[in-house]
Write a protein that holds these residues in place. Sequence first.
Motif, PDB file in Angstrom:
ATOM      1  N   PRO A   1       0.850  -1.196   0.000  1.00 53.07           N
ATOM      2  CA  PRO A   1       0.000   0.000   0.000  1.00 53.07           C
ATOM      3  C   PRO A   1       0.888   1.249   0.000  1.00 53.07           C
ATOM      4  CG  PRO A   1      -0.671  -1.536   1.723  1.00 53.07           C
ATOM      5  CD  PRO A   1       0.637  -2.035   1.168  1.00 53.07           C
ATOM      6  N   ILE A   2       0.380   2.336  -0.506  1.00 57.12           N
ATOM      7  CA  ILE A   2       1.123   3.595  -0.498  1.00 57.12           C
ATOM      8  C   ILE A   2       1.028   4.187   0.908  1.00 57.12           C
ATOM      9  CG2 ILE A   2       1.395   5.857  -1.559  1.00 57.12           C
ATOM     10  CD1 ILE A   2       1.776   3.410  -3.479  1.00 57.12           C
ATOM     11  N   THR A   3       2.180   4.508   1.487  1.00 55.01           N
ATOM     12  CA  THR A   3       2.262   5.052   2.837  1.00 55.01           C
ATOM     13  C   THR A   3       3.170   6.285   2.816  1.00 55.01           C
ATOM     14  OG1 THR A   3       4.239   3.791   3.417  1.00 55.01           O
ATOM     15  CG2 THR A   3       2.102   2.701   3.788  1.00 55.01           C
TER      16      THR A   3
ATOM     17  N   ALA B   1      -3.729  11.318  -6.637  1.00 56.24           N
ATOM     18  CA  ALA B   1      -4.762  12.339  -6.421  1.00 56.24           C
ATOM     19  C   ALA B   1      -6.147  11.748  -6.686  1.00 56.24           C
ATOM     20  CB  ALA B   1      -4.512  13.553  -7.318  1.00 56.24           C
ATOM     21  N   GLU B   2      -6.272  10.966  -7.753  1.00 54.29           N
ATOM     22  CA  GLU B   2      -7.557  10.330  -8.059  1.00 54.29           C
ATOM     23  C   GLU B   2      -7.916   9.290  -7.004  1.00 54.29           C
ATOM     24  OE1 GLU B   2      -7.832  10.837 -12.864  1.00 54.29           O
ATOM     25  OE2 GLU B   2      -6.646   9.166 -12.097  1.00 54.29           O
ATOM     26  N   ALA B   3      -6.924   8.580  -6.478  1.00 47.34           N
ATOM     27  CA  ALA B   3      -7.182   7.610  -5.413  1.00 47.34           C
ATOM     28  C   ALA B   3      -7.719   8.315  -4.171  1.00 47.34           C
ATOM     29  CB  ALA B   3      -5.913   6.838  -5.071  1.00 47.34           C
ATOM     30  N   TYR B   4      -7.209   9.496  -3.884  1.00 43.52           N
ATOM     31  CA  TYR B   4      -7.688  10.266  -2.741  1.00 43.52           C
ATOM     32  C   TYR B   4      -9.147  10.686  -2.948  1.00 43.52           C
ATOM     33  CZ  TYR B   4      -8.195  14.062   0.584  1.00 43.52           C
ATOM     34  OH  TYR B   4      -8.656  14.869   1.589  1.00 43.52           O
TER      35      TYR B   4
ATOM     36  N   MET C   1     -13.291   3.426  -4.283  1.00 41.35           N
ATOM     37  CA  MET C   1     -13.134   2.469  -5.371  1.00 41.35           C
ATOM     38  C   MET C   1     -11.686   2.257  -5.809  1.00 41.35           C
ATOM     39  SD  MET C   1     -14.495   4.596  -8.645  1.00 41.35           S
ATOM     40  CE  MET C   1     -13.206   4.729  -9.871  1.00 41.35           C
ATOM     41  N   ALA C   2     -10.775   3.127  -5.414  1.00 40.84           N
ATOM     42  CA  ALA C   2      -9.381   3.048  -5.871  1.00 40.84           C
ATOM     43  C   ALA C   2      -8.563   2.145  -4.955  1.00 40.84           C
ATOM     44  CB  ALA C   2      -8.768   4.437  -5.919  1.00 40.84           C
TER      45      ALA C   2
ATOM     46  N   LEU D   1       0.653   0.409  -9.558  1.00 39.45           N
ATOM     47  CA  LEU D   1      -0.620   0.049 -10.169  1.00 39.45           C
ATOM     48  C   LEU D   1      -1.743   0.640  -9.346  1.00 39.45           C
ATOM     49  CD1 LEU D   1      -2.383  -2.296  -8.494  1.00 39.45           C
ATOM     50  CD2 LEU D   1      -0.566  -3.741  -9.333  1.00 39.45           C
ATOM     51  N   MET D   2      -2.874   0.814 -10.000  1.00 35.67           N
ATOM     52  CA  MET D   2      -4.082   1.206  -9.286  1.00 35.67           C
ATOM     53  C   MET D   2      -5.244   0.464  -9.918  1.00 35.67           C
ATOM     54  SD  MET D   2      -5.532   4.894  -8.076  1.00 35.67           S
ATOM     55  CE  MET D   2      -5.938   5.609  -9.663  1.00 35.67           C
ATOM     56  N   ALA D   3      -5.912  -0.323  -9.096  1.00 35.38           N
ATOM     57  CA  ALA D   3      -7.105  -1.033  -9.539  1.00 35.38           C
ATOM     58  C   ALA D   3      -8.331  -0.196  -9.184  1.00 35.38           C
ATOM     59  CB  ALA D   3      -7.188  -2.394  -8.851  1.00 35.38           C
TER      60      ALA D   3
END
Length: 164
Positions: free
Chosen positions: A19-21, A49-52, A57-58, A73-75
């Motif tokens: 995970p991004i930390t 930024a979109e994950a935030y 859903m990200a 990657l981002m699912a």
Amino acid sequence: MTPSPSPSLSSPSAPHLEPITPKNLGAALAVKVRPDQEFAVAPVVKSLAEAYVHGDMAWPRLIMDGDRAVGFLMAFLDTDWKEDGSGDIRSGLWRLNIAADEQGKGYGRFAVGAVSAELRARGTDRFYVTWEPGDNGPEAFYLGLGFEKTGEDAEGETVGVLKL
């Protein structure tokens, strides 16, 4: 057909997702694709930024080989594909960035296999991906892993699906 990790990985350590930390954010932001591929995938900073903004859903992850960041990657998970409440719920790969000097070593195949495993564990039987058409784009990569074109277009991108 579900992609599996490639045996040609460069390190004896097994690739894995993290995970991004705050600890690995800098490493994630440093992942850059080749300049001739930049048209085909957004930079990691935009994805984060979109994950935030789309946290429900990200699913962003750093692709690591040992202690080296080799990709990102981002699912997307359980997303209303048409955003109109039609119930066309899909999951798949939103972004895949393999660092320019790490390409061709099996990390992309590993990433697709890892997302496949995550989607199967969540009870999903179809894995969706979109890609920008064009030279140096990822179409051959996805088709080679068994994705099939659906005939759909998503904001100018080709839509593919893999049955899990």
